[in-house]
Design an enzyme around this catalytic site. Sequence first.
Site, short mmCIF file in Angstrom:
data_model
loop_
_atom_site.label_atom_id
_atom_site.label_comp_id
_atom_site.label_asym_id
_atom_site.label_seq_id
_atom_site.Cartn_x
_atom_site.Cartn_y
_atom_site.Cartn_z
N GLU A 206 1.36 -1.29 -0.08
CA GLU A 206 -0.04 -0.49 -0.03
C GLU A 206 0.77 1.05 -0.06
OE1 GLU A 206 -3.28 2.19 3.59
OE2 GLU A 206 -3.29 0.00 3.00
N CYS B 150 -2.73 8.44 4.29
CA CYS B 150 -2.74 8.45 2.96
C CYS B 150 -4.01 8.32 2.20
CB CYS B 150 -2.66 6.95 2.72
SG CYS B 150 -3.87 5.51 3.51
#
Length: 490
Positions: A258, A292
């Site tokens: 990720e 994020c």
Amino acid sequence: MSASNSVCVQAEHRLNYVNGDWRPAESQQTRLNVNPADFSDDLGEFVESGGADADRAVGAAMLAQADWQDIGPVERARYLRAAGRLLGERSERIAGAITREQGKLLDEARGEVAQAGAILEFTAGEASHLSGTSTSAEDNRTWAMKFRRPIGVVGLISPWNFPLAIPMGKVAPALLSGCTAVLKPSPYTPLTSALLIDLFHDVGLPAGVLNLIQGDVAAGEALVANPQVAGISFTGSYAVGAAIHSRGAHRILRTRLEVGGKNAVIILDDADLSRAVDAVVSGAFGQAGQRCSATSRVIVDGRIKREFLNLLVPRVAGLRVGAGFDPAAQIGPVVDENRMHACLRAVAKAREDGAEVLTGGFRITEGLPEGCYVAPTILTDVAWDSELAHEEGVGPVLSVIEADGFDDALRIANSVRYGRSETVFTQSPARMYDAVERLEAGMLHINRSGVDAYAHLPHVGTKTSQYGSRECSPQVWDFYTEWRSACLSF
């Protein structure tokens, strides 16, 4: 609650945790952990591990693997539920530790603890779904079936922005699946990871099943290189994620990565501007923009740009910046001086490229302890193809980009290499449908904040934001387990 008395750092929490014991690093090297809200508040020296420490932890996990797999998912889930109960009892202490070493507001830290609890609850509930299925066979008196088996020892490399929730999102499914694990957290947040380990130690998790290696690059590289590690789950920067994938490719190392986002909120000419402003403020400046899925771009229809900015700028300029334990603070510091200077350099470069700073853009040095405080920043007249509009930058810096209608807004949103989270504000059902169909992102939101996440939905990205199976959802088992088939004839 003050930073000085929020949590007592016990001696063992500064060490590694291997095979059920707290141990120093072989090199005897340490790293100072400092509160980013107040440089005078240090949490002490934490060990800096190297390759030998990582290999020792992997060896312990390897020895524990067979017995851990044998007890089955239902029994393994009992450890997760017990850890969840203990997390509830220790929630304030752990939240205080998160705030003190990472810098986020105490209420944000409490929210992270609650999210970690939700992850444990959801994952434990998946225990009954980790079985297989039987199917028809072509031969008589034959039983055909498929089933999952854990892949073995996994390395879990986690970032500093969610030092409890993201590691828990890796540890919980790893353990339930029957894998044993070595956790390598960010060197910026070693205490929180040690407190996570404490939860499982104190509920009696067998020695070697979960291990902790503190440190930076050397420890992470050793995990990736160790041939006994069957998979690496990584959350962090694109550069590091790409390096992990490359270095493991020669042995076909299983990876799930990720690796960033450049998330946009699209505000169309029929948007509810009040709701949109609320979402942008929380999405861009909550947790000082260090998520994020944080909003780093606003793409606004030129016909309503001025009206939108007239509402947004005073809200952001009025945000109170302060230490995480200050109940009046609305935005805390960034995690360290490197991140602070990166934010300020990005603002300076955007100015050189023609952007205008409407508020913020500087380090706050007055009225607060010496720390990593960046004033919440809005830049307008940002070119859609500029560096600021395309490169990931984690911090309280928001770009405002003008669009010429709906199609142009979607084009701009999709122009970046990342595809984490996108949000659209519109009253038109047709536009809502088209946005969901056409936006190139893994997590889509309509008329709501783009940073909300649920434990049962996949935390997912497209393009270079994600590689491998998804986290925080039933899809996570595709990383920690592999399918087997069997045919039994009688």
